[in-house]
Design a protein around this motif. Structure first.
Motif, PDB file in Angstrom:
ATOM      1  N   ARG A  35       0.818  -1.226   0.000  1.00 28.61           N
ATOM      2  CA  ARG A  35       0.000   0.000   0.000  1.00 28.61           C
ATOM      3  C   ARG A  35       0.845   1.266   0.000  1.00 28.61           C
ATOM      4  O   ARG A  35       0.381   2.321  -0.388  1.00 28.61           O
ATOM      5  CB  ARG A  35      -0.931   0.010   1.198  1.00 28.61           C
ATOM      6  CG  ARG A  35      -1.977  -1.057   1.120  1.00 28.61           C
ATOM      7  CD  ARG A  35      -3.283  -0.503   1.469  1.00 28.61           C
ATOM      8  NE  ARG A  35      -4.290  -1.542   1.448  1.00 28.61           N
ATOM      9  CZ  ARG A  35      -5.435  -1.431   2.025  1.00 28.61           C
ATOM     10  NH1 ARG A  35      -5.713  -0.330   2.705  1.00 28.61           N
ATOM     11  NH2 ARG A  35      -6.318  -2.375   1.944  1.00 28.61           N
ATOM     12  N   THR A  37       3.542   1.576  -1.704  1.00 29.61           N
ATOM     13  CA  THR A  37       4.325   1.570  -2.932  1.00 29.61           C
ATOM     14  C   THR A  37       3.449   1.863  -4.135  1.00 29.61           C
ATOM     15  O   THR A  37       2.348   1.335  -4.262  1.00 29.61           O
ATOM     16  CB  THR A  37       4.996   0.189  -3.113  1.00 29.61           C
ATOM     17  OG1 THR A  37       5.723  -0.128  -1.931  1.00 29.61           O
ATOM     18  CG2 THR A  37       5.932   0.169  -4.291  1.00 29.61           C
ATOM     19  N   THR A  38       3.957   2.718  -5.006  1.00 31.59           N
ATOM     20  CA  THR A  38       3.316   2.964  -6.294  1.00 31.59           C
ATOM     21  C   THR A  38       4.348   2.645  -7.363  1.00 31.59           C
ATOM     22  O   THR A  38       5.389   3.308  -7.441  1.00 31.59           O
ATOM     23  CB  THR A  38       2.852   4.427  -6.453  1.00 31.59           C
ATOM     24  OG1 THR A  38       3.968   5.291  -6.282  1.00 31.59           O
ATOM     25  CG2 THR A  38       1.776   4.776  -5.452  1.00 31.59           C
ATOM     26  N   GLY A  39       4.096   1.619  -8.127  1.00 29.84           N
ATOM     27  CA  GLY A  39       5.106   1.171  -9.084  1.00 29.84           C
ATOM     28  C   GLY A  39       6.323   0.692  -8.330  1.00 29.84           C
ATOM     29  O   GLY A  39       6.237  -0.145  -7.461  1.00 29.84           O
ATOM     30  N   LEU A  43       5.933   5.723  -1.362  1.00 24.31           N
ATOM     31  CA  LEU A  43       5.360   7.051  -1.141  1.00 24.31           C
ATOM     32  C   LEU A  43       6.218   7.834  -0.155  1.00 24.31           C
ATOM     33  O   LEU A  43       6.652   7.298   0.863  1.00 24.31           O
ATOM     34  CB  LEU A  43       3.939   6.931  -0.586  1.00 24.31           C
ATOM     35  CG  LEU A  43       2.905   6.282  -1.503  1.00 24.31           C
ATOM     36  CD1 LEU A  43       1.597   6.076  -0.753  1.00 24.31           C
ATOM     37  CD2 LEU A  43       2.684   7.116  -2.743  1.00 24.31           C
ATOM     38  N   GLU A  47       3.437  12.838  -0.477  1.00 22.50           N
ATOM     39  CA  GLU A  47       2.391  12.057  -1.144  1.00 22.50           C
ATOM     40  C   GLU A  47       1.414  11.414  -0.167  1.00 22.50           C
ATOM     41  O   GLU A  47       0.531  10.661  -0.568  1.00 22.50           O
ATOM     42  CB  GLU A  47       3.033  10.971  -2.019  1.00 22.50           C
ATOM     43  CG  GLU A  47       3.904  11.530  -3.127  1.00 22.50           C
ATOM     44  CD  GLU A  47       4.717  10.467  -3.807  1.00 22.50           C
ATOM     45  OE1 GLU A  47       4.645  10.408  -5.054  1.00 22.50           O
ATOM     46  OE2 GLU A  47       5.428   9.703  -3.106  1.00 22.50           O
ATOM     47  N   ASN A  67      -3.145   8.188   0.185  1.00 21.45           N
ATOM     48  CA  ASN A  67      -2.289   8.546  -0.931  1.00 21.45           C
ATOM     49  C   ASN A  67      -2.858   9.819  -1.529  1.00 21.45           C
ATOM     50  O   ASN A  67      -3.970   9.831  -2.043  1.00 21.45           O
ATOM     51  CB  ASN A  67      -2.286   7.408  -1.953  1.00 21.45           C
ATOM     52  CG  ASN A  67      -1.411   7.684  -3.152  1.00 21.45           C
ATOM     53  OD1 ASN A  67      -1.307   8.818  -3.623  1.00 21.45           O
ATOM     54  ND2 ASN A  67      -0.809   6.634  -3.671  1.00 21.45           N
ATOM     55  N   THR A  70      -3.888   9.560  -5.413  1.00 23.90           N
ATOM     56  CA  THR A  70      -5.009   8.723  -5.839  1.00 23.90           C
ATOM     57  C   THR A  70      -6.228   8.837  -4.928  1.00 23.90           C
ATOM     58  O   THR A  70      -7.319   8.443  -5.319  1.00 23.90           O
ATOM     59  CB  THR A  70      -4.598   7.238  -5.880  1.00 23.90           C
ATOM     60  OG1 THR A  70      -4.293   6.806  -4.551  1.00 23.90           O
ATOM     61  CG2 THR A  70      -3.415   7.011  -6.801  1.00 23.90           C
ATOM     62  N   GLU A  72      -6.610   7.031  -2.370  1.00 27.70           N
ATOM     63  CA  GLU A  72      -6.795   5.720  -1.753  1.00 27.70           C
ATOM     64  C   GLU A  72      -6.251   5.702  -0.332  1.00 27.70           C
ATOM     65  O   GLU A  72      -5.235   6.335  -0.036  1.00 27.70           O
ATOM     66  CB  GLU A  72      -6.070   4.639  -2.559  1.00 27.70           C
ATOM     67  CG  GLU A  72      -6.644   4.406  -3.925  1.00 27.70           C
ATOM     68  CD  GLU A  72      -5.855   3.363  -4.669  1.00 27.70           C
ATOM     69  OE1 GLU A  72      -6.248   2.184  -4.600  1.00 27.70           O
ATOM     70  OE2 GLU A  72      -4.854   3.730  -5.298  1.00 27.70           O
TER      71      GLU A  72
END
Length: 140
Positions: A35, A37-39, A43, A47, A67, A70, A72
């Protein structure tokens, strides 16, 4: 992720004097890391948004990390209003007005986010400006 996977505590006087909200996670390995991590990137503090939503009884609520890009939820954890109020008060007493979020996963690895904003909402979703930590010059 379930709220009962998290334990929230406040250190209003950490060793370096920075007010800190400690969030310990004891759920399944990897779930929290996923959760955060983005790609391929984790974060960072810019962010992540921190909010607290009071429950109708006003003594408890839900502390959330989201986040910012997003919207989320990264996590939601039960916390007492007293703990969150003490964190906000300690941050307001500092000249720089910041606090830290120390998030520790089930393997003992910690990630620290330096923050200056913590928005507090009532149980109906209305922003409680007087109860929130909002830096000067920030327009909501």
């Amino acid at each position: 992720m379930r709220r009962d996977y998290f334990t929230v505590d406040i250190e209003s006087e950490s060793p370096d004097g920075t007010p800190t909200v400690r969030i310990d996670y004891d759920g399944p390995d990897g779930e929290l890391r996923e959760r955060l991590t983005t790609g391929a990137d984790v974060l960072d503090a810019s962010e992540i948004d921190v909010t607290f939503r009071r429950q109708p009884d006003a003594s408890t609520g839900v502390l959330s990390l989201t986040n910012r890009l997003t919207g989320e939820y990264v996590l939601e954890a039960n916390a007492t209003t007293e703990l969150v109020d003490s964190l906000i008060e300690a941050a307001e007493d500092r000249e720089d007005g910041h606090y830290e979020v120390r998030l520790t996963d089930s393997t003992g690895k910690s990630r620290v986010y330096e923050k200056r904003t913590l928005l507090v909402y009532d149980h109906d979703g209305s922003l409680l400006r007087q109860r929130s930590l909002i830096p000067g010059g920030v327009e909501l």
